[in-house]
Design a protein around this motif. Sequence first.
Motif, PDB file in Angstrom:
ATOM      1  N   ALA A 103      -0.572 -25.735  -3.132  1.00  0.00           N
ATOM      2  CA  ALA A 103      -0.407 -24.800  -2.018  1.00  0.00           C
ATOM      3  C   ALA A 103      -0.338 -23.365  -2.520  1.00  0.00           C
ATOM      4  O   ALA A 103      -0.953 -22.457  -1.936  1.00  0.00           O
ATOM      5  N   LEU A 104       0.390 -23.139  -3.604  1.00  0.00           N
ATOM      6  CA  LEU A 104       0.493 -21.796  -4.164  1.00  0.00           C
ATOM      7  C   LEU A 104      -0.840 -21.315  -4.725  1.00  0.00           C
ATOM      8  O   LEU A 104      -1.232 -20.153  -4.536  1.00  0.00           O
ATOM      9  N   GLU A 105      -1.552 -22.187  -5.403  1.00  0.00           N
ATOM     10  CA  GLU A 105      -2.799 -21.788  -6.041  1.00  0.00           C
ATOM     11  C   GLU A 105      -3.881 -21.442  -5.019  1.00  0.00           C
ATOM     12  O   GLU A 105      -4.766 -20.621  -5.294  1.00  0.00           O
ATOM     13  N   TYR A 106      -3.819 -22.057  -3.828  1.00  0.00           N
ATOM     14  CA  TYR A 106      -4.875 -21.854  -2.826  1.00  0.00           C
ATOM     15  C   TYR A 106      -4.403 -21.081  -1.607  1.00  0.00           C
ATOM     16  O   TYR A 106      -5.151 -20.942  -0.636  1.00  0.00           O
ATOM     17  N   ALA A 107      -3.196 -20.531  -1.653  1.00  0.00           N
ATOM     18  CA  ALA A 107      -2.621 -19.892  -0.468  1.00  0.00           C
ATOM     19  C   ALA A 107      -3.439 -18.712   0.048  1.00  0.00           C
ATOM     20  O   ALA A 107      -3.446 -18.444   1.259  1.00  0.00           O
ATOM     21  N   ASP A 108      -4.127 -18.001  -0.825  1.00  0.00           N
ATOM     22  CA  ASP A 108      -4.851 -16.797  -0.394  1.00  0.00           C
ATOM     23  C   ASP A 108      -6.334 -17.058  -0.132  1.00  0.00           C
ATOM     24  O   ASP A 108      -7.106 -16.118   0.047  1.00  0.00           O
ATOM     25  N   LYS A 109      -6.732 -18.302  -0.085  1.00  0.00           N
ATOM     26  CA  LYS A 109      -8.143 -18.612   0.184  1.00  0.00           C
ATOM     27  C   LYS A 109      -8.388 -18.636   1.698  1.00  0.00           C
ATOM     28  O   LYS A 109      -7.584 -19.147   2.469  1.00  0.00           O
ATOM     29  N   GLY A 110      -9.509 -18.080   2.099  1.00  0.00           N
ATOM     30  CA  GLY A 110      -9.805 -18.003   3.518  1.00  0.00           C
ATOM     31  C   GLY A 110      -8.943 -16.972   4.211  1.00  0.00           C
ATOM     32  O   GLY A 110      -8.273 -16.146   3.582  1.00  0.00           O
TER      33      GLY A 110
END
Length: 267
Positions: A171-178
Amino acid sequence: MTDLTGKTALITGSVQGIGLAIAEAMAAAGARIAVHGLAGDAQIEEVCSHLKDKGAPQAEFFAGDMRNPDRISELMEAVAAWGGPDILVNNAGIQHTAPLADMPREKWDAILAINLSAAFHTMQAAMPGMAARGYGRVINIASVHGLVASKDKAPYVAAKFGLVGLSRVAALEYADKGDRTSGGVTVNCICPGWTETAIIQPQIDARAEAHGGDRDAGIAELLSEKQPSLRTSDPSEIGALALWLCAPVAHNITGTSIPIDGGWTAQ
């Protein structure tokens, strides 16, 4: 209503129980369903037909032994070639109860492989594509045993605690995607308590036997120890939450572990 038209959902362990209930909810919202699980040809055909009747424009079965990383890679490649997954639900799981001192080594290995390591492999394969599209949902079916422990369930508790931790990292690694418009990429756990599925049937049977075969009395005894509501959950209730987590409005709900446990983990 969540509209999943144009989305592809891979749900592991979706030929019965919670996995099938989640597949039904997502099919009704218009998603294409990649079905997975242990089943014979007749059951596979029945499930795929059932999901199409529920509203899925397509429902196809994809094989994959969740104990084997190579077979998982083949599964994920096949689903990617089919057009997804936009939504990944890691639901496949097994259970075995025994005291720590008596737990067979092979049960430890199998439970950790299917309940934890398999989710790592599917997420590693699926999430870069989700990030590139700006939308993705990973929903890991953990358990109250990812939040609290119980005796005689060492490998299951270890796997579910690990799944919660793995989900938080992703969740942390992909939180800023999109973004808000695309829906973003989120990773969450659903943590069911006592739910009417085959995985708890052996425990119900054991309690019922102690009550002269009275199944209701066996369930009541099980729930009185842990679940204050004294009600089991229906798999469709897990499906309803999983579907809601797929909505764009849930773009900022990530890294959570949501109990559906009748107050078990509130104690």
